[in-house]
Structures are given as structure tokens and as C-alpha cells.
Design a protein around this motif. Sequence first.
Motif, PDB file in Angstrom:
ATOM      1  N   GLU A  82       0.817  -1.209   0.000  1.00  0.00           N
ATOM      2  CA  GLU A  82       0.000   0.000   0.000  1.00  0.00           C
ATOM      3  C   GLU A  82       0.849   1.257   0.000  1.00  0.00           C
ATOM      4  O   GLU A  82       0.523   2.242  -0.666  1.00  0.00           O
ATOM      5  N   HIS A  83       1.959   1.241   0.714  1.00  0.00           N
ATOM      6  CA  HIS A  83       2.752   2.446   0.893  1.00  0.00           C
ATOM      7  C   HIS A  83       3.986   2.519   0.009  1.00  0.00           C
ATOM      8  O   HIS A  83       4.563   3.609  -0.142  1.00  0.00           O
ATOM      9  N   ALA A  84       4.426   1.404  -0.542  1.00  0.00           N
ATOM     10  CA  ALA A  84       5.645   1.425  -1.344  1.00  0.00           C
ATOM     11  C   ALA A  84       5.706   0.197  -2.241  1.00  0.00           C
ATOM     12  O   ALA A  84       5.156  -0.862  -1.910  1.00  0.00           O
ATOM     13  N   ARG A  99       5.011 -11.763   8.764  1.00  0.00           N
ATOM     14  CA  ARG A  99       3.795 -11.825   9.593  1.00  0.00           C
ATOM     15  C   ARG A  99       4.092 -11.405  11.028  1.00  0.00           C
ATOM     16  O   ARG A  99       3.271 -10.721  11.673  1.00  0.00           O
ATOM     17  N   GLU A 100       5.242 -11.790  11.540  1.00  0.00           N
ATOM     18  CA  GLU A 100       5.608 -11.394  12.898  1.00  0.00           C
ATOM     19  C   GLU A 100       5.753  -9.873  13.007  1.00  0.00           C
ATOM     20  O   GLU A 100       5.338  -9.265  14.002  1.00  0.00           O
ATOM     21  N   ALA A 101       6.333  -9.259  11.978  1.00  0.00           N
ATOM     22  CA  ALA A 101       6.479  -7.800  11.992  1.00  0.00           C
ATOM     23  C   ALA A 101       5.120  -7.115  11.873  1.00  0.00           C
ATOM     24  O   ALA A 101       4.865  -6.099  12.526  1.00  0.00           O
ATOM     25  N   LEU A 102       4.234  -7.675  11.063  1.00  0.00           N
ATOM     26  CA  LEU A 102       2.882  -7.132  10.963  1.00  0.00           C
ATOM     27  C   LEU A 102       2.178  -7.184  12.322  1.00  0.00           C
ATOM     28  O   LEU A 102       1.476  -6.243  12.707  1.00  0.00           O
ATOM     29  N   ALA A 103       2.379  -8.288  13.039  1.00  0.00           N
ATOM     30  CA  ALA A 103       1.742  -8.444  14.347  1.00  0.00           C
ATOM     31  C   ALA A 103       2.267  -7.421  15.355  1.00  0.00           C
ATOM     32  O   ALA A 103       1.574  -7.094  16.328  1.00  0.00           O
ATOM     33  N   ASP A 108       7.181  -1.930   5.643  1.00  0.00           N
ATOM     34  CA  ASP A 108       8.191  -2.024   6.700  1.00  0.00           C
ATOM     35  C   ASP A 108       8.358  -3.463   7.181  1.00  0.00           C
ATOM     36  O   ASP A 108       9.472  -3.883   7.537  1.00  0.00           O
ATOM     37  N   ALA A 109       7.265  -4.228   7.224  1.00  0.00           N
ATOM     38  CA  ALA A 109       7.341  -5.621   7.660  1.00  0.00           C
ATOM     39  C   ALA A 109       8.238  -6.430   6.731  1.00  0.00           C
ATOM     40  O   ALA A 109       9.012  -7.293   7.178  1.00  0.00           O
TER      41      ALA A 109
END
Length: 337
Positions: free
Chosen positions: A55-57, A80-84, A91-92
Amino acid sequence: MNDRQLVVVDAAQFGGRLPADLPAIARELAQQGQDVCIARVLHADGRMLHWMQAEHACGWLEAQGSGAALAVDALAQRAREALARGFVAADALVLAVWQPGEPLPWLSWGELPPRPPQPPAVLPPLDLYAIVDSAARMRQVLAAGVRTVQIRIKTPDARLRAELQQCIADCAAAGARLFVNDHWQLAHELGAKGIHLGQSDLVELGEEGRAAVLATGMELGVSSHALWELCRARTLSPAYIACGPVWPTTTKDMPWVPQGLDNLAWWVSVAGRPVTSIGGILEVEQVKLAASTGAEGVCIVRGLGDDPSQVVPVLRSALEEGRRSPMPAPAYPHPTL
């Protein structure tokens, strides 16, 4: 809260398709309202890349450490861990291919592979970095002893050329580093040595425009607010990368969560370029704290006051005091969106 789904797809599923075809495929998949990563794409030059369509990049992500060898399932799990933890997909994915102690990945600005950054040049330190909006204000801060200055005229009129000419002449006479915000073509024409450009400006320039900026040879400062912006900025081999907003600011209307000192220290530890702090820096104590993170520059706008000659010596002392008490960088940053 981010409720978009991130789909990580193995490039092997598109056997026979050229790497140049994959961004269009990712865009089609993303039309379903999801973020997409086509992972482990062997580019024609032998580099292992991942196409990010978020969405952002969007762009080619190239890991510089152990992430280059990650299997697709492992990459997806780490994302998925970064999204959480609250990070947006762009960034995730950066965090998925990075580990503390390793170089940050590179992220392209478009569909060409990322440009490997050049080693940083040896330049004078940024130190106290004043941002002003007129040649008259420039003369005030130069007289106060500031030697890194940005002229930022966001609503240009017929006086723009004359203002820039005066700023360039005054900074040359004072031996100061000048960065012209936005107006890079006019700055180059007038003989300026440095420019500062935001991420949206650089995206709008396209590949040819960015190449033209780099071809001028002017020192380039680049704004950054998120991890993916930091990874993109590095590929332009900038003279510095600005990290902000460190504190809440009213100078600009922005969606970003303030970086805080923790993210600023993290930026300094991983950027691989000089970092300057910006955003909401109004008080002497804030200058000291920003300097304690290892930031080479501390940007001041409103904090210079009506009479910079009275304020600048105090701010400079605070900067030096902060450098004598360095703070450690965290292993990971916090989300900024």
C-alpha cells in the motif's frame, strides 16, 4: 490497525516469466486489496531480489545479509511477525529480510534494480542545522555562527531566484554548507552545492529525473520517516538522511508517529550515512537528547527564536554535551505509521 492481508508468493510459481514481468503481475494481485511480495526473483544480473507491491511502497528489495538466503516460507513468517508488532507491510518486508547487526536491505525507487550506494564522502559535520525561509533569516543564522543551513521556500514567487542567489553568495562567503529545498534545477543553475529533496519529490521525478539530480554532483539530503524510505534513500548515496519527526511537529502536516529518541538512535546505527534529526526540536534539552543518539546533525526551525545570536551558542553547547553522553541504539525500531 492494518487489516490488509500480506501475500508472499514464490517467484518459482511464475516459471518462464522474466523478472521484468513480475511487477505487473504483482499489481494485478494487489488489486484484490492485498499487499503482495513476489519472493526470490533471480534477476538477470544474478542478484536475488523480492518485488514488493504494498500500500505504501513498491520496488525491488535486496537483502544484504542472511536474509538473502531466506526460504519463501521463512520470509513470509518473519513478515507476519512484523505485521503483528504493528508495522505496515512495506516495513514488515524490510524487517523480514534483515537481522540486527546486518546491513539494511536496499529498496529500488522503481522497476529497475536498486542502485548499490557509494561509500560516504568525507564532509564537514552537519552539527547545528538551521532551516530558514528567506535570505534575511539566512543572514541572521550565519551571523550567529551556524554553518549548515537549508533554505526552504515552499510558496515560491518572483523573488525566488534572487533569494536563492543571495543565500548561495552569503553561505559561500561564510564557508557554510547550504542545502536548497525542492528547487534542484534552479539551485544547480545558480551554482548551489547542495539540495534537499523529500521522498514524494524523488518518486515523482522518475528514474530519469533522479539520475539527472545525481548527475549534477550536488550534495543530496533526503527525508525519511519509515523503514522503507530509509532503504530507498540509501541507494542514492546521499550526503545525509533526515530522520523525523523526532517529536510532534506543527511545521508540517504529516501522518507519521513521532520517531522518538529510540528510533533516531536506531536510524543512526543502521543508515550507513550521516543522519540528521528533525521535527519538533524546540528546546535546548531536545538538542542535547537528539545529539546523544549519535545524529550528526540537529535541525532547528522555530527553536532559533527571534534573535539567533542569543540562542545559537546555547544550542551548540547542548549539542556538544549530548555527544559526550551517547545513548545505545535499540535492536529494533518501532512502527511510524
